[in-house]
Design an enzyme around this catalytic site. Structure first.
Site, PDB file in Angstrom:
ATOM      1  N   ASP A   1      32.873  51.665  29.663  1.00 17.92           N
ATOM      2  CA  ASP A   1      33.314  50.267  29.597  1.00 17.92           C
ATOM      3  C   ASP A   1      34.749  50.249  29.094  1.00 17.92           C
ATOM      4  O   ASP A   1      35.031  50.719  27.979  1.00 17.92           O
ATOM      5  CB  ASP A   1      32.389  49.502  28.639  1.00 17.92           C
ATOM      6  CG  ASP A   1      32.620  48.005  28.733  1.00 17.92           C
ATOM      7  OD1 ASP A   1      33.786  47.573  28.751  1.00 17.92           O
ATOM      8  OD2 ASP A   1      31.607  47.271  28.807  1.00 17.92           O
TER       9      ASP A   1
ATOM     10  N   ARG B   1      28.717  34.864  45.803  1.00 15.98           N
ATOM     11  CA  ARG B   1      29.968  34.558  46.517  1.00 15.98           C
ATOM     12  C   ARG B   1      29.622  33.933  47.863  1.00 15.98           C
ATOM     13  O   ARG B   1      28.586  34.238  48.456  1.00 15.98           O
ATOM     14  CB  ARG B   1      30.796  35.833  46.690  1.00 15.98           C
ATOM     15  CG  ARG B   1      31.313  36.308  45.335  1.00 15.98           C
ATOM     16  CD  ARG B   1      32.325  37.391  45.492  1.00 15.98           C
ATOM     17  NE  ARG B   1      31.864  38.655  44.967  1.00 15.98           N
ATOM     18  CZ  ARG B   1      32.645  39.680  44.722  1.00 15.98           C
ATOM     19  NH1 ARG B   1      33.918  39.600  44.962  1.00 15.98           N
ATOM     20  NH2 ARG B   1      32.157  40.801  44.248  1.00 15.98           N
TER      21      ARG B   1
ATOM     22  N   HIS C   1      27.691  42.646  46.907  1.00 15.08           N
ATOM     23  CA  HIS C   1      26.377  42.489  46.303  1.00 15.08           C
ATOM     24  C   HIS C   1      25.682  41.309  46.980  1.00 15.08           C
ATOM     25  O   HIS C   1      26.251  40.222  47.042  1.00 15.08           O
ATOM     26  CB  HIS C   1      26.551  42.213  44.805  1.00 15.08           C
ATOM     27  CG  HIS C   1      25.414  42.725  44.012  1.00 15.08           C
ATOM     28  ND1 HIS C   1      24.156  42.207  44.142  1.00 15.08           N
ATOM     29  CD2 HIS C   1      25.332  43.709  43.088  1.00 15.08           C
ATOM     30  CE1 HIS C   1      23.352  42.856  43.333  1.00 15.08           C
ATOM     31  NE2 HIS C   1      24.031  43.766  42.684  1.00 15.08           N
TER      32      HIS C   1
ATOM     33  N   TYR D   1      37.730  34.067  33.103  1.00 18.35           N
ATOM     34  CA  TYR D   1      38.205  34.869  34.227  1.00 18.35           C
ATOM     35  C   TYR D   1      39.667  34.541  34.548  1.00 18.35           C
ATOM     36  O   TYR D   1      40.529  35.416  34.499  1.00 18.35           O
ATOM     37  CB  TYR D   1      37.316  34.613  35.444  1.00 18.35           C
ATOM     38  CG  TYR D   1      37.650  35.457  36.650  1.00 18.35           C
ATOM     39  CD1 TYR D   1      37.337  36.812  36.679  1.00 18.35           C
ATOM     40  CD2 TYR D   1      38.245  34.897  37.771  1.00 18.35           C
ATOM     41  CE1 TYR D   1      37.629  37.588  37.800  1.00 18.35           C
ATOM     42  CE2 TYR D   1      38.530  35.659  38.894  1.00 18.35           C
ATOM     43  CZ  TYR D   1      38.219  37.003  38.907  1.00 18.35           C
ATOM     44  OH  TYR D   1      38.514  37.762  40.015  1.00 18.35           O
TER      45      TYR D   1
HETATM   46  P1  NAD Z   1      32.900  43.745  41.727  1.00 16.15           P
HETATM   47  O1  NAD Z   1      32.201  42.944  40.689  1.00 16.15           O
HETATM   48  O2  NAD Z   1      32.126  44.155  42.936  1.00 16.15           O
HETATM   49  O3  NAD Z   1      33.543  45.053  41.097  1.00 16.15           O
HETATM   50  C1  NAD Z   1      34.014  45.131  39.779  1.00 16.15           C
HETATM   51  C2  NAD Z   1      33.633  46.492  39.221  1.00 16.15           C
HETATM   52  O4  NAD Z   1      34.143  46.581  37.887  1.00 16.15           O
HETATM   53  C3  NAD Z   1      32.121  46.679  39.135  1.00 16.15           C
HETATM   54  O5  NAD Z   1      31.764  47.957  39.618  1.00 16.15           O
HETATM   55  C4  NAD Z   1      31.822  46.551  37.636  1.00 16.15           C
HETATM   56  O6  NAD Z   1      30.679  47.294  37.249  1.00 16.15           O
HETATM   57  C5  NAD Z   1      33.111  47.060  37.021  1.00 16.15           C
HETATM   58  N1  NAD Z   1      33.386  46.526  35.686  1.00 16.15           N
HETATM   59  C6  NAD Z   1      33.345  45.233  35.261  1.00 16.15           C
HETATM   60  N2  NAD Z   1      33.688  45.152  33.960  1.00 16.15           N
HETATM   61  C7  NAD Z   1      33.950  46.428  33.553  1.00 16.15           C
HETATM   62  C8  NAD Z   1      34.347  46.996  32.307  1.00 16.15           C
HETATM   63  N3  NAD Z   1      34.510  46.252  31.214  1.00 16.15           N
HETATM   64  N4  NAD Z   1      34.509  48.341  32.247  1.00 16.15           N
HETATM   65  C9  NAD Z   1      34.323  49.112  33.344  1.00 16.15           C
HETATM   66  N5  NAD Z   1      33.946  48.637  34.544  1.00 16.15           N
HETATM   67  C10 NAD Z   1      33.775  47.303  34.646  1.00 16.15           C
HETATM   68  O7  NAD Z   1      34.209  42.900  42.146  1.00 16.15           O
HETATM   69  P2  NAD Z   1      35.226  43.124  43.356  1.00 16.15           P
HETATM   70  O8  NAD Z   1      35.051  42.018  44.302  1.00 16.15           O
HETATM   71  O9  NAD Z   1      35.175  44.521  43.847  1.00 16.15           O
HETATM   72  O10 NAD Z   1      36.607  42.872  42.597  1.00 16.15           O
HETATM   73  C11 NAD Z   1      37.442  43.947  42.177  1.00 16.15           C
HETATM   74  C12 NAD Z   1      38.669  43.378  41.481  1.00 16.15           C
HETATM   75  O11 NAD Z   1      39.368  42.497  42.368  1.00 16.15           O
HETATM   76  C13 NAD Z   1      38.331  42.554  40.234  1.00 16.15           C
HETATM   77  O12 NAD Z   1      39.275  42.815  39.227  1.00 16.15           O
HETATM   78  C14 NAD Z   1      38.462  41.122  40.711  1.00 16.15           C
HETATM   79  O13 NAD Z   1      38.845  40.259  39.658  1.00 16.15           O
HETATM   80  C15 NAD Z   1      39.542  41.230  41.774  1.00 16.15           C
HETATM   81  N6  NAD Z   1      39.417  40.157  42.779  1.00 16.15           N
HETATM   82  C16 NAD Z   1      38.427  40.197  43.725  1.00 16.15           C
HETATM   83  C17 NAD Z   1      38.312  39.169  44.642  1.00 16.15           C
HETATM   84  C18 NAD Z   1      37.273  39.172  45.727  1.00 16.15           C
HETATM   85  O14 NAD Z   1      37.241  38.237  46.556  1.00 16.15           O
HETATM   86  N7  NAD Z   1      36.413  40.161  45.836  1.00 16.15           N
HETATM   87  C19 NAD Z   1      39.213  38.079  44.589  1.00 16.15           C
HETATM   88  C20 NAD Z   1      40.180  38.068  43.592  1.00 16.15           C
HETATM   89  C21 NAD Z   1      40.285  39.124  42.703  1.00 16.15           C
END
Ligand code: NAD
Length: 334
Positions: free
Chosen positions: A62, A197, A192, A156
């Protein structure tokens, strides 16, 4: 590029949706990748696709906590740090808002310090949520946003704003070379199914016997980027050399805008579902319009998305159909 023994790329959040695609692409390019993830919102099957691949190493951690010795001992080899660690869907990041805020601020700080120690380039995945419920449209990077620091989304969006502030401070203090991507809605395989979403919701509802849910009257707009385009944009941003990128965030997203109702109609047509459509109240602080201006990414990175919504939705529907069929087989065998 051939795998080099000396260079290591760290991807925090590499077991998540976008992260697992990014890691796969870096491994395809022959890179060695160290993935850090606390598995909070990761899908175990995403990780299984990566485990065992040459050049891949996983550390469960983490990022709110100080980085473990197994990681810091590798600092001399780390040349790139991608920070994607943060739950991205509202139900997931609101489930533990304190942890979301700390992930963005304390977690980003730990990774920036690692980048400083390693002399590595650092990329933060920020979000279009920093624009809040925007008063200007489409959103350019110089728009300062309309967010609420007291609402349920603030862990967030204010967390990401603070992470950006810290990242640009590191650049100003000359402590790390940085890049900041403001990601707009991204979709594709390996999302997921239950993360709330809009794309995964609509497709999973259409492929099962649940009603299709639309929040509000569905007239709110979004712009959806297919995940392979997003990964391409992130890698280009990390590797581009233009000095302007050290001082400016870059929007990454697909500028084709459509209403949520239009998206639902497309999913219904594509899947042939006859499920009932139900309208639910709009969540608090839900943005009415979202569309990136990607002029900066086009100019500085030579990047524009190439996957059409039609093509991306087809691939995503096909992937979810396989996943749900596998889940049903597992349940039937139990
Ligand atoms: P996701 O939730 O699928 O992936 C996030 C990953 O980070 C997960 O594997 C989770 O287990 C891990 N994680 C969360 N908190 C953690 C911590 N404290 N320590 C270690 N690992 C941690 O989300 P995603 O869609 O793959 O998004 C990835 C990044 O892109 C994020 O930072 C998100 O804010 C950003 N983002 C995504 C979107 C989108 O549409 N998917 C849009 C804007 C920004």
């Amino acid at each position: 590029m051939a795998r080099s023994e000396s260079e290591l790329i760290l991807v925090a959040g590499g077991a998540g949706f976008i992260g697992s695609h990014l890691v796969a692409r870096l491994l395809d390019e022959g890179r060695e990748v160290l993935c850090l993830d606390n598995l909070q919102t990761a899908r175990p099957s995403n990780l299984r696709l990566l485990q065992g691949r040459p050049g891949f190493r996983f550390v469960e951690h983490d990022i709110v906590l100080p980085l473990p010795e197994t990681v810091t001992a590798q600092a001399h080899r780390i040349t790139r740090v991608y920070n994607l660690a943060c739950a991205a869907s509202p139900p997931q990041y609101q489930a533990d808002p304190e942890h979301t805020m700390l992930t963005n601020v304390v977690g980003t700080h730990h990774l920036l310090r690692l980048a400083e120690k390693a002399g590595a380039r650092f990329l933060l995945t920020s979000t279009s949520e920093v624009y809040g419920d925007p008063e200007v449209h489409p959103q350019r990077e110089d728009y300062r946003g309309w967010t609420s620091c007291i609402g349920p989304r603030s862990c967030y969006d204010e967390g990401k704003r603070a992470a950006e502030a810290l990242t640009f401070d590191y650049a100003r203090m000359d402590r790390a070379e940085i890049r900041v991507a403001r990601i707009f809605n991204t979709y594709g395989p390996q999302m997921h199914p239950d993360d709330g979403r809009v794309v995964s919701n609509l497709i999973c509802q259409a492929l099962s016997d649940r009603p299709i849910t639309i929040y509000g009257d569905g007239s709110q707009t979004r712009s959806f980027c297919y995940v392979s385009d997003m990964v391409d944009g992130l890698i280009r941003l990390m590797e581009a050399e233009d000095p302007a990128l050290r001082q400016q965030p870059v929007n990454l997203g697909n500028p084709v805008e459509l209403t949520v109702r239009d998206l639902a109609d497309r999913v219904v047509e594509m899947t042939g579902t006859r499920n009932q459509v139900v309208y639910l109240p709009l969540p608090q602080d839900d943005p009415r319009r979202r569309r990136p201006d990607i002029g900066r990414a086009a100019e500085l990175l030579g990047w524009t998305p190439v996957v059409t919504l039609e093509e991306g939705l087809q691939k995503t529907c096909a992937w979810f159909a396989d996943e749900l069929a596998m889940d049903r087989e597992v349940l039937a065998a139990e």
